[in-house]
Design an enzyme around this catalytic site. Structure first.
Site, PDB file in Angstrom:
ATOM      1  N   ARG A 194     -48.620   7.048  -9.356  1.00 43.73           N
ATOM      2  CA  ARG A 194     -49.438   8.254  -9.580  1.00 43.73           C
ATOM      3  C   ARG A 194     -49.579   9.069  -8.310  1.00 43.73           C
ATOM      4  NH1 ARG A 194     -54.349   4.825 -11.402  1.00 43.73           N
ATOM      5  NH2 ARG A 194     -53.417   3.798  -9.611  1.00 43.73           N
ATOM      6  N   LYS A 244     -44.510 -12.120 -11.254  1.00 42.41           N
ATOM      7  CA  LYS A 244     -45.577 -13.067 -11.569  1.00 42.41           C
ATOM      8  C   LYS A 244     -46.917 -12.353 -11.386  1.00 42.41           C
ATOM      9  CE  LYS A 244     -47.498 -15.425  -7.735  1.00 42.41           C
ATOM     10  NZ  LYS A 244     -47.718 -16.445  -6.798  1.00 42.41           N
ATOM     11  N   ASP A 304     -39.519 -15.809 -10.245  1.00 42.80           N
ATOM     12  CA  ASP A 304     -40.311 -16.730  -9.428  1.00 42.80           C
ATOM     13  C   ASP A 304     -39.582 -16.733  -8.093  1.00 42.80           C
ATOM     14  OD1 ASP A 304     -41.383 -18.823  -8.027  1.00 42.80           O
ATOM     15  OD2 ASP A 304     -41.675 -20.083  -9.784  1.00 42.80           O
ATOM     16  N   HIS A 305     -40.091 -15.965  -7.140  1.00 41.77           N
ATOM     17  CA  HIS A 305     -39.269 -15.680  -5.963  1.00 41.77           C
ATOM     18  C   HIS A 305     -38.937 -16.938  -5.155  1.00 41.77           C
ATOM     19  CE1 HIS A 305     -43.072 -15.626  -3.722  1.00 41.77           C
ATOM     20  NE2 HIS A 305     -42.336 -15.913  -2.676  1.00 41.77           N
ATOM     21  N   HIS A 322     -44.383 -21.651  -8.714  1.00 46.51           N
ATOM     22  CA  HIS A 322     -43.553 -22.096  -7.586  1.00 46.51           C
ATOM     23  C   HIS A 322     -43.443 -23.615  -7.472  1.00 46.51           C
ATOM     24  CE1 HIS A 322     -44.009 -17.999  -6.622  1.00 46.51           C
ATOM     25  NE2 HIS A 322     -45.111 -18.075  -5.924  1.00 46.51           N
TER      26      HIS A 322
HETATM   27  P1  NAP Z   1     -50.106  -2.820  -5.613  1.00 48.97           P
HETATM   28  O1  NAP Z   1     -49.822  -2.680  -4.174  1.00 48.97           O
HETATM   29  O2  NAP Z   1     -51.514  -2.755  -6.081  1.00 48.97           O
HETATM   30  O3  NAP Z   1     -49.259  -1.694  -6.361  1.00 48.97           O
HETATM   31  C1  NAP Z   1     -49.494  -1.344  -7.691  1.00 48.97           C
HETATM   32  C2  NAP Z   1     -48.578  -0.215  -8.081  1.00 48.97           C
HETATM   33  O4  NAP Z   1     -48.888   0.177  -9.417  1.00 48.97           O
HETATM   34  C3  NAP Z   1     -48.715   1.027  -7.208  1.00 48.97           C
HETATM   35  O5  NAP Z   1     -47.431   1.535  -6.949  1.00 48.97           O
HETATM   36  C4  NAP Z   1     -49.483   1.972  -8.114  1.00 48.97           C
HETATM   37  O6  NAP Z   1     -49.096   3.298  -7.847  1.00 48.97           O
HETATM   38  C5  NAP Z   1     -48.966   1.580  -9.481  1.00 48.97           C
HETATM   39  N1  NAP Z   1     -49.867   1.967 -10.551  1.00 48.97           N
HETATM   40  C6  NAP Z   1     -51.109   1.470 -10.803  1.00 48.97           C
HETATM   41  N2  NAP Z   1     -51.632   2.085 -11.884  1.00 48.97           N
HETATM   42  C7  NAP Z   1     -50.698   2.968 -12.308  1.00 48.97           C
HETATM   43  C8  NAP Z   1     -50.639   3.888 -13.390  1.00 48.97           C
HETATM   44  N3  NAP Z   1     -51.631   4.027 -14.273  1.00 48.97           N
HETATM   45  N4  NAP Z   1     -49.523   4.631 -13.517  1.00 48.97           N
HETATM   46  C9  NAP Z   1     -48.506   4.526 -12.644  1.00 48.97           C
HETATM   47  N5  NAP Z   1     -48.485   3.657 -11.633  1.00 48.97           N
HETATM   48  C10 NAP Z   1     -49.580   2.888 -11.456  1.00 48.97           C
HETATM   49  O7  NAP Z   1     -49.511  -4.165  -6.217  1.00 48.97           O
HETATM   50  P2  NAP Z   1     -48.330  -5.067  -5.617  1.00 48.97           P
HETATM   51  O8  NAP Z   1     -48.900  -5.979  -4.594  1.00 48.97           O
HETATM   52  O9  NAP Z   1     -47.182  -4.211  -5.242  1.00 48.97           O
HETATM   53  O10 NAP Z   1     -47.981  -5.990  -6.869  1.00 48.97           O
HETATM   54  C11 NAP Z   1     -47.290  -5.501  -7.983  1.00 48.97           C
HETATM   55  C12 NAP Z   1     -47.000  -6.663  -8.945  1.00 48.97           C
HETATM   56  O11 NAP Z   1     -46.195  -7.613  -8.266  1.00 48.97           O
HETATM   57  C13 NAP Z   1     -48.245  -7.417  -9.410  1.00 48.97           C
HETATM   58  O12 NAP Z   1     -48.021  -7.880 -10.716  1.00 48.97           O
HETATM   59  C14 NAP Z   1     -48.319  -8.612  -8.461  1.00 48.97           C
HETATM   60  O13 NAP Z   1     -48.973  -9.708  -9.031  1.00 48.97           O
HETATM   61  C15 NAP Z   1     -46.832  -8.888  -8.283  1.00 48.97           C
HETATM   62  N6  NAP Z   1     -46.529  -9.566  -7.017  1.00 48.97           N
HETATM   63  C16 NAP Z   1     -46.749  -8.958  -5.820  1.00 48.97           C
HETATM   64  C17 NAP Z   1     -46.427  -9.600  -4.636  1.00 48.97           C
HETATM   65  C18 NAP Z   1     -46.624  -8.950  -3.298  1.00 48.97           C
HETATM   66  O14 NAP Z   1     -46.169  -9.520  -2.296  1.00 48.97           O
HETATM   67  N7  NAP Z   1     -47.250  -7.782  -3.214  1.00 48.97           N
HETATM   68  C19 NAP Z   1     -45.865 -10.902  -4.687  1.00 48.97           C
HETATM   69  C20 NAP Z   1     -45.655 -11.490  -5.929  1.00 48.97           C
HETATM   70  C21 NAP Z   1     -45.978 -10.818  -7.086  1.00 48.97           C
HETATM   71  P3  NAP Z   1     -50.143   4.496  -7.545  1.00 48.97           P
HETATM   72  O15 NAP Z   1     -51.295   3.910  -6.811  1.00 48.97           O
HETATM   73  O16 NAP Z   1     -49.308   5.452  -6.754  1.00 48.97           O
HETATM   74  O17 NAP Z   1     -50.480   4.989  -8.886  1.00 48.97           O
END
Ligand code: NAP
Length: 505
Positions: A50, A156, A185-186, A248
Site C-alpha cells: 500500500r 510460514k 520451510d526455509h 523447522h
Molecule cells: P511485514 O514486514 O509486516 O510486511 C508485510 C507486508 O504486507 C508489507 O509489504 C505490507 O505493505 C503488506 N501489506 C499489509 N497489508 C496490506 C494490504 N492490505 N494490501 C497490500 N499489502 C499489504 O512482514 P514480513 O516480516 O515481511 O513477513 C511477511 C510474511 O512472511 C509473514 O507471513 C511472516 O510470517 C512470513 N515470514 C517472515 C520472515 C521474516 O524474516 N520477515 C521469516 C519467515 C516468515 P504496505 O505496508 O506497504 O501496505
C-alpha cells in the site's frame, strides 16, 4: 558461474514487496541468483504494497536491503543497473479486486514484450490472514489461461493449528493443483540441512549403524539469543511450539530419521519424510507431563546487556501464557528407531544462538582399557552444526601422545569454511530457484504440514488449557527452565554443550 539449466521466462510477483522478508531475504536472494547466472533471460519482479512508491523508489529500497544483507556484499553499480531494470512496483491493496486486474494486465504486457509466455510465481510475503484472499483473487482475476503456469509460494506459518491448516489446504487445493503450491520451510533450503541427506545417503559407512542398535539417542537444539524483538504481536499468538517445532525442528528430525528414498524425486523424498511424522508416537495427557516442558523468559542478561522479560516486551500481553521455550521428547515407532529418544529444545533469549543435531552412539560393549586410561570418556557422537558454525564432526576416542595409554575425545571435522571457498547460497536462493525450476523437494506437502500439526496438537491443547503458574521460569541468557534439564536427566542423559566457533565444550 554460469548455470547449465535455466528457468523459463518468469514474472515474479511479491505480495508484501515493501515488507521485511522481501527486503532482507527475497531481494538479496534474487539478486544473487542473477549474479550467479540462474535468472532466465526474460524476467520481471513486481513488488506490491500500500505504501506509495515509484518503481525507482522501490528499487532504491531493495538495493538498501541487498547492500546490507546480500552474501555477495554491496551491489556493483553496473550489475545492479541491468538487474534493477526488471524490478517494478505496484501500489495496491490486497483486498481490492483492482489490484489483481492490474497485475494481470502487467503480466500480459511483459509477455507481449518478450513475445513468449511466462511462468507466474506469486509469492505471499504477507500476514497469513491474506493467504486465502490472495489465492481466491488470483484464481478469479488473474489471466485464466496462465493458471497452469502459475505457482503460489506460501510463507510460514501455514495454519495456526491442525484445523486451520486443513482449511487452508482445502482452499488452496480447490484452486491450484498440489504441484503448484510451494509451502516454504526455509530451514530445508539451508546448505547444511541439505547436506544431511548427502551425508546419510552418499556414504555407505553410516547406514549399517544408523539405527536403534547403535544409536543411543538424538538431540536437536535450535536456540536463539534474540528475544521476540519487534515481533511480539505475532509471537504472542504463536509461541515456540508453533514457531519452531511444528515446522523447522520436525523437518530436521525427519531428515535424520527418514528411510533411504529410492531416488531424488520430490514426492519420493517427501513420502519418506511424511512416513517419519506418521510413525511418531502420539501423546496422551500423561505422556505430555513427562515428555514436554514449556518455558517463558524473564528479565536477565544477554552478553552483558540487561534485557526485559517476555511479558514486558512490546505488544505482548503482560499476563501472557505463551511459551518462549519448548523441550519435547519424541519417539519414532518403527523398526529402525523403536525406543530411541529424540530430544528437541528451542527457545528465545537463551545463552547462545545455534542449530545443532547430535547423534549419540551407544557405548562400546566392553572396555579393554583400565579406568584411569579414560580421563574424559565420551561415547561416539556425530554432530551436525547447521548454524552459525557449519560443520559435521565425528567425536571419537583417541590415544593422547605420551608413554602411557591415556584416552581423550577428539573430533574428525568437516568444516565448510575450511573445505570450500566463498559463502554458500542462502536458503532463499535455493528455494526461489527451485520454485522457478518447478522442483518441490524442499517444500512442504499438504500431508506433511497436517501430520506435523496433528502430532503437536495434544501438547498445544494441554498447554493452552492450563495456564502456567511458574512463568516466567527462566532468566534471559540462561539455558532455559530447570525442568528441561530434568526432562532429559530422567533418562540418564544431559543436554550437550553446543559448538561455538570451532570449539566444542
Ligand atoms: P511485514 O514486514 O509486516 O510486511 C508485510 C507486508 O504486507 C508489507 O509489504 C505490507 O505493505 C503488506 N501489506 C499489509 N497489508 C496490506 C494490504 N492490505 N494490501 C497490500 N499489502 C499489504 O512482514 P514480513 O516480516 O515481511 O513477513 C511477511 C510474511 O512472511 C509473514 O507471513 C511472516 O510470517 C512470513 N515470514 C517472515 C520472515 C521474516 O524474516 N520477515 C521469516 C519467515 C516468515 P504496505 O505496508 O506497504 O501496505
Amino acid at each position: 558461474m554460469k548455470s547449465t539449466k535455466q528457468p523459463q521466462p518468469t514474472v515474479f510477483i511479491i505480495f508484501g514487496g515493501t515488507g521485511d522478508l522481501a527486503w532482507r531475504k527475497l531481494a538479496p536472494a534474487l539478486y544473487n541468483l542473477y549474479l550467479d547466472g540462474w535468472m532466465p533471460e526474460h524476467f520481471s519482479i513486481i513488488g506490491t504494497g500500500r505504501t506509495q512508491l515509484s518503481d525507482d523508489q522501490f528499487r532504491e529500497k531493495l538495493l538498501e536491503g541487498i547492500d546490507q544483507f546480500s552474501r555477495s556484499g554491496k551491489a556493483k553499480a553496473d550489475q545492479w543497473a541491468i538487474f534493477s531494470k526488471n524490478i517494478y512496483y505496484q501500489v495496491s491493496d490486497l483486498k481490492d479486486a483492482k489490484t489483481y486486474h492490474e497485475l494481470g494486465a502487467r503480466i500480459e504486457s511483459y509477455e507481449a514484450e518478450w513475445n513468449e509466455k511466462a511462468d507466474l510465481i506469486y509469492y505471499l510475503a504477507v500476514a497469513p490472514n491474506f493467504f486465502p484472499i490472495i489465492a481466491d483473487n488470483i484464481a478469479k482475476k488473474c489471466p485464466k489461461e496462465g493458471m497452469d503456469r502459475t505457482r503460489i509460494v506460501i510463507e510460514k506459518p501455514f495454519g495456526h493449528d491442525l484445523e486451520s491448516a486443513k482449511a487452508l489446504n482445502k482452499q488452496l487445493q480447490g484452486i491450484f493443483d498440489e504441484t503448484q503450491i510451494y509451502r516454504i520451510d526455509h530451514y530445508l533450503g539451508k546448505e547444511t540441512v541439505q547436506n544431511i541427506m548427502a551425508f546419510r545417503f552418499a556414504n555407505a559407512l553410516l547406514e549399517p549403524i544408523w539405527n536403534r542398535n547403535y544409536i543411543d539417542h538424538v538431540q536437536i537444539s535450535v536456540t536463539e539469543q534474540l528475544g521476540v524483538e519487534d515481533r511480539g504481536g505475532y509471537y504472542d499468538g504463536a509461541g515456540a511450539m508453533r514457531d519452531m517445532v511444528q515446522n523447522h525442528i520436525l523437518q530436521l528430525l525427519c531428515l535424520i530419521a527418514m528411510e533411504p528414498p529410492i531416488n531424488l524425486d520430490a514426492d519420493e523424498i517427501r513420502n519418506r519424510r511424511v512416513d517419519v511424522l506418521r510413525s511418531m508416537r502420539r501423546f496422551d495427557a500423561d505422556a505430555i507431563r513427562f515428555s514436554a516442558v514449556r518455558g517463558q523468559y524473564g528479565h536477565g542478561w544477554i552478553e552483558g546487556k540487561e534485557v526485559p522479560g517476555y511479558r514486558e516486551e512490546p505488544e505482548v500481553n503482560p499476563e501472557s501464557n505463551t511459551e518462549t521455550f519448548a523441550a519435547v521428547k519424541f519417539f519414532v515407532d518403527n523398526w529402525r528407531w523403536q525406543d530411541v529418544p529424540f530430544y528437541l529444545r528451542t527457545g528465545k533469549h537463551l545463552n547462545q544462538s545455534a542449530s545443532v543435531i547430535s547423534i549419540q552412539f551407544k557405548n562400546i560393549p566392553h572396555s579393554i582399557f583400565p579406568p584411569e586410561a579414560a580421563e574424559n570418556w565420551q561415547q561416539n557422537r556425530l554432530v551436525f552444526s547447521i548454524q552459525p558454525e557449519m560443520s559435521i564432526r565425528l567425536q571419537m576416542q583417541a590415544k593422547r601422545p605420551g608413554l602411557d595409554m591415556t584416552l581423550n575425545p577428539v573430533d574428525l571435522v568437516f568444516d565448510y569454511s575450511g573445505t570450500y571457498h566463498g559463502k554458500p547460497p542462502e536458503a532463499y536462493e535455493t528455494l526461489l530457484l527451485d520454485t522457478m525450476m518447478g522442483d518441490q523437494t524442499l517444500f512442504m506437502r499438504s500431508d506433511q504440514v497436517e501430520a506435523a500439526w496433528e502430532l503437536i496438537m495434544p501438547i498445544l491443547h494441554a498447554w493452552e488449557s492450563k495456564k502456567s503458574l511458574s512463568f516466567p521460569n527462566y532468566p534471559a541468557g540462561s539455558w532455559g527452565p530447570e525442568n528441561a534439564e530434568a526432562l532429559i536427566a530422567q533418562d540418564g542423559f544431559h543436554w550437550f554443550t553446543l559448538p561455538v566457533n570451532g570449539k566444542h565444550g
